[in-house]
Motif scaffolding. Structure first.
Motif, PDB file in Angstrom:
ATOM      1  N   ILE A  62     -48.990  13.552 -36.777  1.00 11.76           N
ATOM      2  CA  ILE A  62     -48.665  12.832 -37.957  1.00 11.76           C
ATOM      3  C   ILE A  62     -49.777  11.929 -38.486  1.00 11.76           C
ATOM      4  CG2 ILE A  62     -46.734  11.195 -38.806  1.00 11.76           C
ATOM      5  CD1 ILE A  62     -44.931  12.044 -36.468  1.00 11.76           C
ATOM      6  N   ASN A  63     -49.801  11.826 -39.742  1.00  8.35           N
ATOM      7  CA  ASN A  63     -50.801  10.823 -40.632  1.00  8.35           C
ATOM      8  C   ASN A  63     -50.670   9.493 -39.625  1.00  8.35           C
ATOM      9  OD1 ASN A  63     -51.757   8.792 -42.098  1.00  8.35           O
ATOM     10  ND2 ASN A  63     -51.897  10.451 -43.641  1.00  8.35           N
ATOM     11  N   PRO A  64     -51.708   8.965 -39.031  1.00  9.75           N
ATOM     12  CA  PRO A  64     -51.786   7.687 -38.258  1.00  9.75           C
ATOM     13  C   PRO A  64     -51.277   6.474 -39.276  1.00  9.75           C
ATOM     14  CG  PRO A  64     -53.941   8.393 -38.706  1.00  9.75           C
ATOM     15  CD  PRO A  64     -53.186   9.512 -39.377  1.00  9.75           C
ATOM     16  N   HIS A  65     -51.101   6.477 -40.485  1.00  9.14           N
ATOM     17  CA  HIS A  65     -50.703   5.245 -41.194  1.00  9.14           C
ATOM     18  C   HIS A  65     -49.132   5.197 -40.705  1.00  9.14           C
ATOM     19  CE1 HIS A  65     -48.868   2.687 -44.121  1.00  9.14           C
ATOM     20  NE2 HIS A  65     -50.030   2.391 -44.502  1.00  9.14           N
ATOM     21  N   PRO A  66     -48.784   3.902 -40.318  1.00 13.86           N
ATOM     22  CA  PRO A  66     -47.571   3.766 -39.880  1.00 13.86           C
ATOM     23  C   PRO A  66     -46.280   4.247 -40.480  1.00 13.86           C
ATOM     24  CG  PRO A  66     -48.675   1.355 -40.009  1.00 13.86           C
ATOM     25  CD  PRO A  66     -49.394   2.664 -40.281  1.00 13.86           C
ATOM     26  N   ARG A  67     -46.443   4.223 -41.863  1.00 10.21           N
ATOM     27  CA  ARG A  67     -45.262   4.797 -42.714  1.00 10.21           C
ATOM     28  C   ARG A  67     -44.794   5.929 -42.329  1.00 10.21           C
ATOM     29  NH1 ARG A  67     -43.053   5.655 -47.863  1.00 10.21           N
ATOM     30  NH2 ARG A  67     -43.045   7.570 -48.439  1.00 10.21           N
ATOM     31  N   TYR A  68     -45.548   6.941 -41.918  1.00  9.52           N
ATOM     32  CA  TYR A  68     -45.178   8.171 -41.830  1.00  9.52           C
ATOM     33  C   TYR A  68     -44.294   8.635 -40.352  1.00  9.52           C
ATOM     34  CZ  TYR A  68     -48.062   8.915 -45.514  1.00  9.52           C
ATOM     35  OH  TYR A  68     -48.634   8.912 -46.978  1.00  9.52           O
ATOM     36  N   SER A  69     -45.015   7.956 -39.278  1.00  6.72           N
ATOM     37  CA  SER A  69     -44.157   8.028 -38.078  1.00  6.72           C
ATOM     38  C   SER A  69     -42.820   7.109 -38.016  1.00  6.72           C
ATOM     39  CB  SER A  69     -45.149   7.808 -36.753  1.00  6.72           C
ATOM     40  OG  SER A  69     -45.827   6.588 -37.206  1.00  6.72           O
ATOM     41  N   THR A  70     -43.103   6.181 -38.737  1.00  3.07           N
ATOM     42  CA  THR A  70     -41.778   5.600 -38.764  1.00  3.07           C
ATOM     43  C   THR A  70     -40.607   5.934 -39.521  1.00  3.07           C
ATOM     44  OG1 THR A  70     -43.089   3.337 -38.957  1.00  3.07           O
ATOM     45  CG2 THR A  70     -41.046   3.193 -39.574  1.00  3.07           C
ATOM     46  N   LEU A  71     -40.980   6.725 -40.838  1.00  3.39           N
ATOM     47  CA  LEU A  71     -40.100   7.541 -41.339  1.00  3.39           C
ATOM     48  C   LEU A  71     -39.392   8.506 -40.381  1.00  3.39           C
ATOM     49  CD1 LEU A  71     -41.721   8.446 -44.808  1.00  3.39           C
ATOM     50  CD2 LEU A  71     -39.400   7.671 -44.470  1.00  3.39           C
ATOM     51  N   ALA A  72     -40.400   9.228 -39.480  1.00  2.00           N
ATOM     52  CA  ALA A  72     -39.691  10.202 -38.620  1.00  2.00           C
ATOM     53  C   ALA A  72     -38.966   9.657 -37.591  1.00  2.00           C
ATOM     54  CB  ALA A  72     -41.151  10.987 -37.824  1.00  2.00           C
ATOM     55  N   GLN A  73     -39.199   8.627 -37.030  1.00  2.00           N
ATOM     56  CA  GLN A  73     -38.477   7.692 -36.079  1.00  2.00           C
ATOM     57  C   GLN A  73     -36.904   7.416 -36.713  1.00  2.00           C
ATOM     58  OE1 GLN A  73     -39.663   4.103 -34.364  1.00  2.00           O
ATOM     59  NE2 GLN A  73     -38.982   4.723 -32.282  1.00  2.00           N
ATOM     60  N   ASN A  74     -37.126   6.611 -37.794  1.00  2.00           N
ATOM     61  CA  ASN A  74     -36.155   6.065 -38.452  1.00  2.00           C
ATOM     62  C   ASN A  74     -35.042   7.029 -38.817  1.00  2.00           C
ATOM     63  OD1 ASN A  74     -36.695   3.598 -37.413  1.00  2.00           O
ATOM     64  ND2 ASN A  74     -37.506   2.877 -39.139  1.00  2.00           N
ATOM     65  N   ILE A  75     -35.466   8.188 -39.452  1.00  2.00           N
ATOM     66  CA  ILE A  75     -34.543   9.214 -39.790  1.00  2.00           C
ATOM     67  C   ILE A  75     -33.788   9.636 -38.703  1.00  2.00           C
ATOM     68  CG2 ILE A  75     -34.477  11.644 -40.675  1.00  2.00           C
ATOM     69  CD1 ILE A  75     -36.770  10.673 -42.721  1.00  2.00           C
ATOM     70  N   ARG A  76     -34.623   9.988 -37.610  1.00  3.76           N
ATOM     71  CA  ARG A  76     -33.813  10.421 -36.344  1.00  3.76           C
ATOM     72  C   ARG A  76     -32.972   9.455 -35.769  1.00  3.76           C
ATOM     73  NH1 ARG A  76     -35.016   9.382 -31.301  1.00  3.76           N
ATOM     74  NH2 ARG A  76     -36.978   8.718 -31.568  1.00  3.76           N
ATOM     75  N   LEU A  77     -33.101   8.151 -35.921  1.00  7.76           N
ATOM     76  CA  LEU A  77     -32.356   7.006 -35.131  1.00  7.76           C
ATOM     77  C   LEU A  77     -31.052   6.641 -36.269  1.00  7.76           C
ATOM     78  CD1 LEU A  77     -34.890   4.335 -34.161  1.00  7.76           C
ATOM     79  CD2 LEU A  77     -33.556   6.080 -32.863  1.00  7.76           C
ATOM     80  N   ARG A  78     -31.297   6.824 -37.285  1.00  9.39           N
ATOM     81  CA  ARG A  78     -30.014   6.702 -38.475  1.00  9.39           C
ATOM     82  C   ARG A  78     -29.258   7.822 -38.288  1.00  9.39           C
ATOM     83  NH1 ARG A  78     -27.298   7.665 -42.692  1.00  9.39           N
ATOM     84  NH2 ARG A  78     -26.573   5.750 -43.610  1.00  9.39           N
ATOM     85  N   ARG A  79     -29.892   8.943 -38.277  1.00 11.15           N
ATOM     86  CA  ARG A  79     -28.935  10.287 -38.134  1.00 11.15           C
ATOM     87  C   ARG A  79     -27.901  10.194 -36.917  1.00 11.15           C
ATOM     88  NH1 ARG A  79     -29.395  15.700 -39.779  1.00 11.15           N
ATOM     89  NH2 ARG A  79     -28.751  17.249 -38.059  1.00 11.15           N
ATOM     90  N   GLY A  80     -28.725   9.604 -35.710  1.00 15.75           N
ATOM     91  CA  GLY A  80     -28.102   9.768 -34.620  1.00 15.75           C
ATOM     92  C   GLY A  80     -28.366  10.983 -33.626  1.00 15.75           C
TER      93      GLY A  80
END
Ligand code: ADP
Ligand code: MG
Ligand code: MG
Ligand code: MG
Ligand code: MG
Length: 677
Positions: free
Chosen positions: A242-260
């Motif tokens: 994933i692109n090392p800018h925090p935006r991208y991995s945060t998106l990946a993680q938070n989408i997963r967390l919100r979805r459950g």
């Protein structure tokens, strides 16, 4: 800068405490834009030297700025091993290029989700709709050539929507250590103080965890490494690419967390004679290609175009009109038949992206529940926003849910700020703000940084078209509309041709010399979107389309082929979109171009005719789409076993052949030069 904008982000559960506050700030920011730019118009003074008032008016309307953006993959070819792997080290490449050198380029280099991806836009928007349609062609050629010349030996900047081997054994070159190091640093900074999430010690364990990805099916054996999947929990896709800018991995993680749960991407498998449809750990859904990482969608490439409008009302009309055309252009540019090393039954990637960032909870995804949300935050639009008399109530037939609470707030605030906010714009905001903010930077949440809080919601509503307000309070840029459904094409010429095709249509709404009305019910636009991804849709599918498209009243709708939609019906009762373009051109062109040289006018006309010929060759089936071409390449490859599987070796031959075609070392009638210039 490319890597400078680092920051620390909240995970989804932490962010819950701030969602309402930041949404309210976002609304206030949008209202402030409305206050400043609500009456913004293109400047007429540029044309004061013209004495003919009609000409002056037409010229003003023709002062369109527009631009394109495209994304591509950096792929490294290993000729001796017959491998074509993603190279996720692009940040290193551009650090070496330096900022000064980047500033001198006639284009802008932008990061994207994948660390192997590069997005390129022109550094200035193109000017004027009347002349110089060729600017886009010249700029695109230059962008691709220059970027290619910066890549180290053996690497290719390749414009195809989906890299076919994503998720199959080892599909990338080695990840450089600095990138890995920055990932670890990020995890450290993100997790130390969050209750209930893994401690630092556990993170490090995760890195040492000997979890191997094994090839799912009889793929060619490849060296396999331990996987780091801290953000995504994917079983196929290593988060370090994933692109090392925090935006991208945060998106990946938070989408997963919100979805459950992990995201789930299911694409129907193309079933051939020897296809195995048994269930396995790596294919849990028989008959489907299953994927589980945001990167399987957001790691794909698109072609997008953005148009400045005359004013906000004009932008709202253009948004609606282009939304109707969005499914058609997805089908026309189809180029995505292979996912995770397998042939699929679909030709476009749109649905793959929808599923790859679908952050709705299980509850929200269930139609039986009162708070059901019918679509992912990546989706076709669900509401027409224009107040034009052409936009009849009956076209907004989706009854899509909206964030009523934020609408109430917006209504109240608009009143306080004395800003007129009509019902349609209010509902548009309500639909956008149904989605949560997925990327909050800890040091930014209390700062009222211009339009950042509005943009955080806006820019993660990935829809078929986007209504873009001026980017900031002191901006000189007006209201714009972005067209977002086209798949990237292999060559500069094809990408320029499709961009010019849309431009010719957009121009119809600037001159207003002939009536044009594409409105029809959104439920049918959505049905068109569903049809657009089907195998060979360009020739096999019919699409709902309004045939009385020069009238204001209710829509007369027919199911037509793309050939008919563009070139008209045989019996002459419907002239098609190209018919409109000729009609418009006959009235307007000579008049607009009066003060310009005759030869420019002729050159421009020729260029448009060449684009129309290209479109004709596609909708008549004389040239294949990229999707059909790739499908046919795999199926006729000597090593293909009629089992739907694309091996790394077939992929290598595919990428190698596409590379020689785009470099014009190999001629192929399906990738024509299009332009005589
Ligand atoms: P995003 O990724 O948010 O869609 P990009 O910056 O990648 O935005 O692309 C924006 C596009 O808009 C580019 O093609 C750019 O040339 C174009 N553009 C920039 N300024 C204007 C303007 N004033 N009017 C129209 N288009 C513009
Ligand atoms: Mg962009
Ligand atoms: Mg992009
Ligand atoms: Mg864009
Ligand atoms: Mg972007």
């Amino acid at each position: 800068g490319y890597l400078n904008d680092k920051g620390v982000t909240y995970d989804y559960f932490e962010s819950l405490a701030f969602q309402q506050m930041l949404k309210e700030k976002g609304i206030v920011q949008f209202l402030s834009l409305l206050k400043i730019f609500g009456k913004f118009q293109l400047h007429e003074h540029q044309f004061e030297h013209l004495s003919d008032p009609n000409l002056k008016q037409v010229q003003t309307k023709m002062q369109l700025f527009w631009g394109d953006e495209f994304e591509g993959h950096v792929i490294k070819l290993y000729d001796d091993q017959k491998l074509a792997l993603l190279n996720p080290n692009t940040s290193g490449l551009f650090q070496s290029l330096g900022e000064e050198q980047q500033k001198k380029l006639p284009f802008v280099i932008l990061p994207e989700f994948g660390a192997w991806m590069i997005e390129l836009t022109p550094n200035k928007p193109y000017q004027c709709m009347c002349f110089n349609f060729d600017q886009v062609l010249i700029n695109m050629r230059k962008r691709i050539q220059t970027l290619q010349s910066y890549l180290p030996q053996g690497n290719q900047y390749l414009l195809i929507p989906v890299y076919p081997m994503m998720g199959v054994g080892r599909f990338t070159t080695t990840v450089e250590s600095d990138l890995t190091a920055s990932m670890i640093e990020k995890i450290r900074s993100q997790t130390s103080y969050i209750e209930g999430t893994p401690t630092l010690q556990q993170d490090e364990k995760q890195f040492q965890n000997e979890k191997l990805i094994q090839p799912a099916t009889p793929y060619k054996e490849l060296p396999v490494e331990p996987i780091c999947n801290y953000f995504s929990q994917s079983i196929y896709f290593d988060d370090r690419i994933i692109n090392p800018h925090p935006r991208y991995s945060t998106l990946a993680q938070n989408i997963r967390l919100r979805r459950g749960s992990k995201v789930e991407i299911k694409i129907p498998l193309y079933i051939d004679q020897n296809t195995n449809v048994e269930q396995s750990e790596y294919e849990p859904n028989p008959g489907f290609i299953t994927m589980d990482h945001m990167g399987f969608g957001m790691g794909n490439c698109a072609l997008q175009t953005t148009y400045l409008s005359i004013d906000i009302d004009h932008a709202r009309l253009l948004y609606d009109q282009l939304a109707v055309l969005a499914p058609l252009f997805a089908a026309l540019t189809a180029g995505s038949p292979i996912y995770k090393g397998k042939l699929s039954n679909w030709d476009t990637k749109w649905d793959c992206l929808e599923m790859s960032v679908d952050c709705r909870s299980e509850y929200e995804r269930n139609p039986k529940n009162p708070n059901y949300i019918p679509k992912s935050r990546y989706s076709s639009i669900s509401y027409f926003i224009s107040n034009d008399k052409m936009n009849l109530e009956e076209y907004n037939d989706l009854n899509f849910p909206a964030n009523e609470e934020i609408m109430q707030f917006a209504k109240q605030k608009a009143k306080e700020m004395e800003i007129p906010l009509d019902d349609k714009l209010l509902r548009h905001l309500g639909i956008l703000f149904l989605r949560d903010n997925m990327v909050m930077f800890k040091d930014k949440i209390h700062i009222d940084d211009n339009t950042a809080h509005f943009e955080a919601i806006q820019s993660s509503n990935w829809n078929s078209v986007r209504f873009k307000p001026p980017p900031s309070y002191n901006s000189k840029i007006g209201w714009r509309v972005e067209f977002r459904t086209m798949e990237i094409q292999l060559t500069a010429e094809e990408n320029a041709a499709w961009s010019i095709m849309i431009l010719m249509i957009v121009r119809l709404f600037f001159t207003n010399l002939i009536p044009v009305n594409f409105y029809m019910p959104l439920s049918l636009v959505d049905e068109n979107m569903r049809r657009s991804k089907e195998k060979g849709a360009i020739l096999n599918q019919k699409f709902f389309f309004r045939t009385n498209f020069q009238e204001y009243g209710p829509a007369v709708i027919e199911e037509l082929s793309l050939k008919e939609i563009f070139f008209g019906k045989q019996d002459g009762s419907f002239i098609g979109i190209i018919g409109l373009i000729y009609q418009n051109r006959n009235i307007v062109s000579k008049q607009q171009c009066a003060q310009k040289e005759e030869y420019i006018y002729q050159k421009n006309k020729k260029l448009q005719d060449e684009v129309i010929e290209f479109v004709k060759s596609k909708v008549y089936g004389n040239t294949k789409t990229l999707a059909t071409w790739m499908r046919d390449f795999v199926i006729s490859h000597p090593n293909y076993n009629k089992d739907s599987i694309v091996t790394h070796e077939i992929n290598y031959d595919l990428i190698k052949t596409l590379t020689s075609i785009k470099d014009r070392q190999k001629e192929d009638p399906h990738f024509p030069l299009i332009f005589s210039m």
